[in-house]
Design a protein around this motif. Structure first.
Motif, PDB file in Angstrom:
ATOM      1  N   ALA A  52       0.833  -1.210   0.000  1.00 57.14           N
ATOM      2  CA  ALA A  52       0.000   0.000   0.000  1.00 57.14           C
ATOM      3  C   ALA A  52       0.867   1.259   0.000  1.00 57.14           C
ATOM      4  O   ALA A  52       0.542   2.247  -0.665  1.00 57.14           O
ATOM      5  CB  ALA A  52      -0.932  -0.006   1.209  1.00 57.14           C
ATOM      6  N   VAL A  53       1.969   1.220   0.763  1.00 59.40           N
ATOM      7  CA  VAL A  53       2.895   2.357   0.761  1.00 59.40           C
ATOM      8  C   VAL A  53       3.521   2.530  -0.618  1.00 59.40           C
ATOM      9  O   VAL A  53       3.656   3.647  -1.125  1.00 59.40           O
ATOM     10  CB  VAL A  53       3.997   2.154   1.829  1.00 59.40           C
ATOM     11  CG1 VAL A  53       5.134   3.158   1.627  1.00 59.40           C
ATOM     12  CG2 VAL A  53       3.416   2.319   3.227  1.00 59.40           C
ATOM     13  N   TYR A  54       3.892   1.418  -1.245  1.00 61.08           N
ATOM     14  CA  TYR A  54       4.524   1.453  -2.577  1.00 61.08           C
ATOM     15  C   TYR A  54       3.595   2.074  -3.623  1.00 61.08           C
ATOM     16  O   TYR A  54       4.038   2.829  -4.496  1.00 61.08           O
ATOM     17  CB  TYR A  54       4.918   0.034  -2.986  1.00 61.08           C
ATOM     18  CG  TYR A  54       5.557  -0.049  -4.357  1.00 61.08           C
ATOM     19  CD1 TYR A  54       6.871   0.386  -4.563  1.00 61.08           C
ATOM     20  CD2 TYR A  54       4.841  -0.549  -5.440  1.00 61.08           C
ATOM     21  CE1 TYR A  54       7.451   0.333  -5.819  1.00 61.08           C
ATOM     22  CE2 TYR A  54       5.417  -0.616  -6.698  1.00 61.08           C
ATOM     23  CZ  TYR A  54       6.722  -0.176  -6.898  1.00 61.08           C
ATOM     24  OH  TYR A  54       7.288  -0.232  -8.142  1.00 61.08           O
ATOM     25  N   ILE A  55       2.291   1.764  -3.538  1.00 58.46           N
ATOM     26  CA  ILE A  55       1.336   2.310  -4.507  1.00 58.46           C
ATOM     27  C   ILE A  55       0.744   3.632  -4.017  1.00 58.46           C
ATOM     28  O   ILE A  55      -0.212   4.149  -4.603  1.00 58.46           O
ATOM     29  CB  ILE A  55       0.206   1.304  -4.808  1.00 58.46           C
ATOM     30  CG1 ILE A  55      -0.618   1.005  -3.545  1.00 58.46           C
ATOM     31  CG2 ILE A  55       0.750   0.022  -5.408  1.00 58.46           C
ATOM     32  CD1 ILE A  55      -1.823   0.111  -3.780  1.00 58.46           C
ATOM     33  N   ASP A  56       1.322   4.186  -2.923  1.00 55.89           N
ATOM     34  CA  ASP A  56       0.929   5.471  -2.361  1.00 55.89           C
ATOM     35  C   ASP A  56      -0.541   5.488  -1.938  1.00 55.89           C
ATOM     36  O   ASP A  56      -1.303   6.389  -2.296  1.00 55.89           O
ATOM     37  CB  ASP A  56       1.193   6.602  -3.359  1.00 55.89           C
ATOM     38  CG  ASP A  56       1.152   7.966  -2.681  1.00 55.89           C
ATOM     39  OD1 ASP A  56       1.395   8.020  -1.464  1.00 55.89           O
ATOM     40  OD2 ASP A  56       0.846   8.965  -3.363  1.00 55.89           O
ATOM     41  N   ASN A  57      -0.933   4.479  -1.163  1.00 60.69           N
ATOM     42  CA  ASN A  57      -2.289   4.426  -0.610  1.00 60.69           C
ATOM     43  C   ASN A  57      -2.192   4.216   0.903  1.00 60.69           C
ATOM     44  O   ASN A  57      -2.391   3.111   1.404  1.00 60.69           O
ATOM     45  CB  ASN A  57      -3.092   3.291  -1.261  1.00 60.69           C
ATOM     46  CG  ASN A  57      -4.584   3.420  -0.989  1.00 60.69           C
ATOM     47  OD1 ASN A  57      -4.989   3.971   0.026  1.00 60.69           O
ATOM     48  ND2 ASN A  57      -5.385   2.916  -1.898  1.00 60.69           N
ATOM     49  N   PRO A  58      -1.872   5.295   1.639  1.00 63.58           N
ATOM     50  CA  PRO A  58      -1.684   5.160   3.092  1.00 63.58           C
ATOM     51  C   PRO A  58      -2.948   4.720   3.833  1.00 63.58           C
ATOM     52  O   PRO A  58      -2.858   4.116   4.896  1.00 63.58           O
ATOM     53  CB  PRO A  58      -1.245   6.564   3.526  1.00 63.58           C
ATOM     54  CG  PRO A  58      -1.736   7.471   2.457  1.00 63.58           C
ATOM     55  CD  PRO A  58      -1.673   6.687   1.193  1.00 63.58           C
ATOM     56  N   ASP A  59      -4.123   5.033   3.273  1.00 64.14           N
ATOM     57  CA  ASP A  59      -5.371   4.632   3.932  1.00 64.14           C
ATOM     58  C   ASP A  59      -5.485   3.117   4.041  1.00 64.14           C
ATOM     59  O   ASP A  59      -5.926   2.588   5.066  1.00 64.14           O
ATOM     60  CB  ASP A  59      -6.578   5.191   3.178  1.00 64.14           C
ATOM     61  CG  ASP A  59      -6.923   6.600   3.626  1.00 64.14           C
ATOM     62  OD1 ASP A  59      -7.138   6.792   4.831  1.00 64.14           O
ATOM     63  OD2 ASP A  59      -6.950   7.505   2.774  1.00 64.14           O
ATOM     64  N   ILE A  60      -5.091   2.398   2.989  1.00 61.13           N
ATOM     65  CA  ILE A  60      -5.135   0.934   3.031  1.00 61.13           C
ATOM     66  C   ILE A  60      -4.074   0.419   4.001  1.00 61.13           C
ATOM     67  O   ILE A  60      -4.312  -0.531   4.750  1.00 61.13           O
ATOM     68  CB  ILE A  60      -4.924   0.335   1.621  1.00 61.13           C
ATOM     69  CG1 ILE A  60      -6.205   0.486   0.802  1.00 61.13           C
ATOM     70  CG2 ILE A  60      -4.533  -1.141   1.704  1.00 61.13           C
ATOM     71  CD1 ILE A  60      -6.145  -0.139  -0.566  1.00 61.13           C
ATOM     72  N   ALA A  61      -2.898   1.048   4.018  1.00 58.50           N
ATOM     73  CA  ALA A  61      -1.813   0.617   4.907  1.00 58.50           C
ATOM     74  C   ALA A  61      -2.223   0.715   6.375  1.00 58.50           C
ATOM     75  O   ALA A  61      -2.068  -0.232   7.146  1.00 58.50           O
ATOM     76  CB  ALA A  61      -0.560   1.462   4.645  1.00 58.50           C
ATOM     77  N   VAL A  62      -2.768   1.866   6.765  1.00 60.60           N
ATOM     78  CA  VAL A  62      -3.185   2.073   8.155  1.00 60.60           C
ATOM     79  C   VAL A  62      -4.446   1.274   8.466  1.00 60.60           C
ATOM     80  O   VAL A  62      -4.548   0.627   9.515  1.00 60.60           O
ATOM     81  CB  VAL A  62      -3.422   3.573   8.442  1.00 60.60           C
ATOM     82  CG1 VAL A  62      -3.989   3.792   9.838  1.00 60.60           C
ATOM     83  CG2 VAL A  62      -2.109   4.351   8.283  1.00 60.60           C
TER      84      VAL A  62
END
Length: 319
Positions: free
Chosen positions: A58-68
């Motif tokens: 998720a961080v790699y694809i720049d989607n912090p919402d999914i990561a958190v």
């Protein structure tokens, strides 16, 4: 094809998690470590590998919402697992057969971590050091101290392991099973992410509930297998320990997210997931500390039923 890959990866994760638990059970009984400690650190770390892969992706694809959302959602789903298993096996009285002293610290530390995260999500523009939120540094320091404290409690030991492996075989088998969980869990996470993307649902909901549930399959199987082995300390310890470990993975995610503190880049909806985690953890603490022996099985299972209902309502509201 995505659905097929997802289901195959899930099946491999389930199989590997079963062996992971069996080898962990042998390690807990043939070494100086208790079931609670093995569950809290060894098994919890291995079964949290899918969450790590998902959040890093998720961080790699720049989607912090999914990561958190994945980390917080996995923690909440893990507590749901305990509630559902306790409901299904209510006649066994799970929370009346465990070493309370060994598991309460994990629950309280997990509660403290969630409160820290909620405060950080509520305060706009969190303080950062080298692009990492100050709350993450505090969490790591608390985790290091908690590891020393929990590890010093030997807890209760069962006498004979169900599977008669040597300690060396159990350790090697545990490592191999952990690697399989990592690979298959990675495939599970990626295919789950693609599946979620195809539906066009909200990223916070997808991370907190859909992907979080799929990456928590190893924890579910671990608890069920621990029940089968009657190693109740490891069942509780693996869930509480996995929740602690997931928060540390969130710290790692913040380190790798280079656009500032990751909590300042996500939506406020994660606060509700964290609050749900706090409420469910408080119920777990109550169950662990409840002194009286309740004979009526439904009265005993009432707190677990409350947790399950809270999760369903929160999921619906978030959806």
């Amino acid at each position: 094809m995505i659905i097929l890959i997802f289901l195959l990866a899930a099946a491999v994760v389930v199989g590997a998690a079963i062996y992971l638990n069996q080898f962990g059970d042998v390690i807990s009984k043939k070494s100086s470590l208790s079931g609670a400690v093995v569950g809290t650190f060894l098994i919890a770390g291995a079964t949290s590998l899918p969450e790590l892969t998902t959040s890093l992706t998720a961080v790699y694809i720049d989607n912090p919402d999914i990561a958190v959302g994945n980390m917080l959602g996995s923690n909440v789903f893990n507590l749901l697992i305990l509630a559902v298993v306790d409901l299904i096996y209510r006649k066994r009285r799970l929370f009346q057969k465990i070493n309370t002293k060994a598991n309460v610290p994990s629950a309280l530390i997990g509660l403290l971590f969630l409160i820290i995260l909620i405060v950080s999500l509520l305060i706009p523009g969190t303080i950062s050091l080298f692009g990492v939120g100050i709350e993450m540094i505090v969490i790591v320091l608390l985790y290091v101290l908690s590891m020393k404290y929990i590890s010093s409690d030997d807890g209760e030991q069962e006498e004979v392991p169900t599977k008669d492996y040597s300690l060396r075989t159990a350790v090697i088998g545990f490592i191999v099973a952990a690697l399989i969980v990592f690979v298959s869990g990675s495939i599970l996470s990626i295919s789950g992410d693609r599946l979620a993307e195809a539906t066009g649902m909200n990223a916070s909901f997808v991370g907190s509930f859909l992907i979080a549930a799929s990456t928590s399959l190893p924890e579910l199987v671990t608890v069920l297998a621990a029940f089968k082995l009657a190693n109740y300390n490891m069942a509780i310890g693996s869930i509480l320990g996995s929740n602690l470990f997931n928060i540390q993975l969130l710290v790692l995610t913040d380190v790798l997210y280079r656009d500032g503190p990751i909590l300042s880049a996500v939506g406020y909806s994660h606060i509700y997931t964290a609050i749900l985690g706090v409420v469910m953890t408080l119920v777990i603490v109550y169950l662990l500390l409840r002194p009286s022996v309740i004979r009526n099985q439904w009265r005993y299972a009432a707190p677990s039923l409350v947790m399950a209902l809270l999760y369903i309502v929160a999921s619906y509201i978030m959806f």
